[in-house]
Design a protein around this motif. Structure first.
Motif, PDB file in Angstrom:
ATOM      1  N   GLN A  88       0.854  -1.188   0.000  1.00 23.60           N
ATOM      2  CA  GLN A  88       0.000   0.000   0.000  1.00 23.60           C
ATOM      3  C   GLN A  88       0.887   1.234   0.000  1.00 23.60           C
ATOM      4  N   ASN A 104      -3.915   5.754  -1.703  1.00 27.04           N
ATOM      5  CA  ASN A 104      -3.476   4.555  -2.406  1.00 27.04           C
ATOM      6  C   ASN A 104      -4.103   4.487  -3.803  1.00 27.04           C
ATOM      7  N   ASN A 136       8.509   3.837  -1.414  1.00 30.81           N
ATOM      8  CA  ASN A 136       7.420   4.152  -0.498  1.00 30.81           C
ATOM      9  C   ASN A 136       7.982   4.829   0.764  1.00 30.81           C
TER      10      ASN A 136
END
Length: 559
Positions: free
Chosen positions: A6, A31, A303
């Motif tokens: 995610q 997301n 991320n």
């Protein structure tokens, strides 16, 4: 989505610490947004450009798992606008600093025109852009300066937060956005009405995606480079190329290998056409990404994807009383260090920082020196820190090298879907003028985002506006279709022309605007959908991914 991955919010920011439901809604929306931006980047431009498709070495971590031990590399560049020095080397350092801070030289003249195309060398007479209240601050870092009655600097706000995140926050809870504006800028006088989107008659525009007032990204508290008790401030990025969707698109396009090689970052960017040459950011990001791929890798933004301010180098600063100059640097949003999936990530993850001297010190920021020069401009501070993105690389053979990007011709030129809006949002933004130092015609639509508008299941004949490029003129409207089940789009009326900077672009260009009616079946599958735009008599081209988001009937309002 084939992995448990995610996308985290920028710097893993938690903006609803006391409301887990809203934080979960924000993270889910974020997301979705990042998935859409990544799909768009990987698609490239199959409609009206050659050698701009077939992106195989940028990957979506929602679909491709990242193995343990994957390479993580930070890419850094100077926060000060590099194009100012390139285009105007004849100006003194003070004049370049004045331009960077205000958009004006000390003689009150704005930017001189650009006389040569940096890629072709051909003559042109183009007003310097990007346009906007601080459009020239185009290194993914913008700032606003607060001065006292004597003209001395008492505070500088530096920000690199992307506009997509703040639009997402607004979708969840406008009141929380208001609280963050007040606390981050130190201005409790900000009102919720100051942040609303208004139409040309100054009536509040309701956003059909949420059923609440729309958000104006260039509201009075996030516009320009001067900050006071009455207006001004820097809350998030506003220069039209300073978007996260653009950064993902740039990194995606830079993975394509070119026959000219990657030794010259500006030659590469001119060849691949993924940004502006002679910025500190785009050419360096593109070249570094291209080299990573050439070594046998596929890449993605690490991320949490984002653009991040680094800690300044304070070694050249001197304070009047010997206080450590670093003591006046305050991280308002983001964090100095951050852990990723596999341990601490390189660099800093600062989203918003201020430089200000407490009043009880008896002196101001302007009484501090950098390289023995008093701080007269925020740009002097910007020169002492870097910006960064972080990339993750996994093993994959480099693709074959291509020729440079060029235009298609004749029947190979297809209509390109650009952006989809709810009609009321489009009308309000497209007709609201935006002032800028070079006095170029510009409207608020250039500060929109590519967050897919929400349309609920069961909605009928929702008025929307689609913008597109290379749409053939004539009496026959192009055909519009939405990918997947249960969603129909019908073009109604005639097309019109609009000149605007599609989010991520430095300069405006002509586009075609079409009024649509969109209907969604009550059992249509929720999620992001792409859109086909097809000129009459031509074959259907590729869909532009993630232009509309179908949601359940009860999912429109999240507040």
């Amino acid at each position: 989505m084939n992995t448990p991955f995610q996308f985290w919010t920028p710097a893993k920011q938690i903006d609803f610490p006391n409301h887990s439901g809203m934080q979960a809604a924000l993270e889910a929306q974020w997301n979705i947004n990042l998935n859409g931006f990544t799909q768009q980047g990987i698609t490239g431009n199959p409609w009206n450009s050659t050698n701009a498709t077939g992106i195989s070495n940028y990957f979506n971590p929602l679909d491709t798992a990242i193995p343990q031990g994957a390479t993580v590399a930070n890419i850094t560049w100077s926060a000060f606008p590099g194009r100012i020095g390139f285009y105007f080397p004849q100006l003194s350092d003070q004049e370049q600093l004045a331009l960077a801070d205000t958009g004006y030289q000390t003689n009150k003249q704005s930017f001189p025109p650009i006389t040569k195309d940096p890629c072709t060398g051909q003559s042109e007479n183009l007003p310097y852009g990007p346009y906007g209240p601080r459009g020239w601050q185009d290194e993914y870092c913008e700032w606003s300066v607060t001065r006292n009655a004597q003209g001395k600097i008492i505070r500088v706000d530096f920000v690199c937060e992307n506009p997509e995140y703040w639009n997402s926050l607004w979708m969840i809870d406008p009141n929380r956005v208001l609280e963050l504006y007040q606390s981050t800028l130190g201005k409790p006088q900000i009102r919720i009405e100051d942040l609303y989107l208004y139409d040309k008659d100054n009536k509040v525009v309701i956003d059909p995606s949420t059923g609440r007032p729309g958000y104006n990204p260039l509201n009075k508290w996030n516009s320009g480079t001067d900050s006071s008790d009455a207006a001004g401030g820097a809350m998030h990025l506003t220069s039209t190329p300073n978007t996260l969707q653009t950064e993902i698109g740039l990194a995606s396009a830079a993975t394509l290998q070119r026959k000219i090689g990657n030794n010259d970052p500006n030659a590469l960017i001119c060849c691949a056409q993924y940004g502006q040459p002679h910025r500190n950011s785009d050419p360096h990001i593109g070249q570094t990404t291209n080299k990573l791929v050439s070594f046998g890798n596929a890449v993605t933004l690490t991320n949490p994807p984002g653009l991040y301010i680094q800690m300044p180098d304070f070694s050249s600063y001197r304070t009047p009383d010997g206080t450590d100059p670093a003591a006046f640097w305050t991280i308002m949003r983001g964090t100095k260090t951050l852990n990723g999936e596999n341990g601490q990530l390189p660099g800093n993850f600062i989203l918003h920082a201020t430089y200000a001297v407490p009043p009880d010190k008896g002196y101001t920021v302007s009484d501090i020196t950098i390289n023995n020069q008093p701080i007269q401009w925020g740009g002097q501070i910007a020169r002492t820190f870097l910006m960064q993105i972080v990339a993750t690389a996994i093993d994959k053979a480099a693709p074959p090298a291509l020729d440079c990007v060029g235009p298609t011709s004749g029947s190979d030129t297809l209509a390109q879907p650009l952006q989809l809006f709810h009609a009321d949002i489009f009308k309000a933004m497209a007709y609201r003028p935006v002032a800028n130092p070079v006095n170029q015609a510009m409207t608020l639509i250039s500060n929109s985002t590519l967050i897919a508008p929400l349309v609920r299941q069961g909605a009928l004949k929702v008025p929307m506006v689609l913008t597109g490029a290379t749409v053939q003129p004539g009496n026959r409207l192009p055909a519009v279709s939405i990918t997947g089940d249960g969603v129909t789009a019908t073009a109604i009326g005639s097309t019109s022309s609009i000149n605007y900077a599609v989010p991520g672009n430095s300069y405006p260009s002509e586009a075609t605007a079409m009024l649509l009616e969109v209907s969604v079946a009550s059992n249509a599958t929720p999620g992001l959908r792409g859109l086909h735009l097809t000129n009459y008599g031509q074959p259907q081209g590729a869909a532009m991914p993630a232009l509309i988001n179908v949601v359940a009937a009860g999912a429109i309002q999240t507040q």
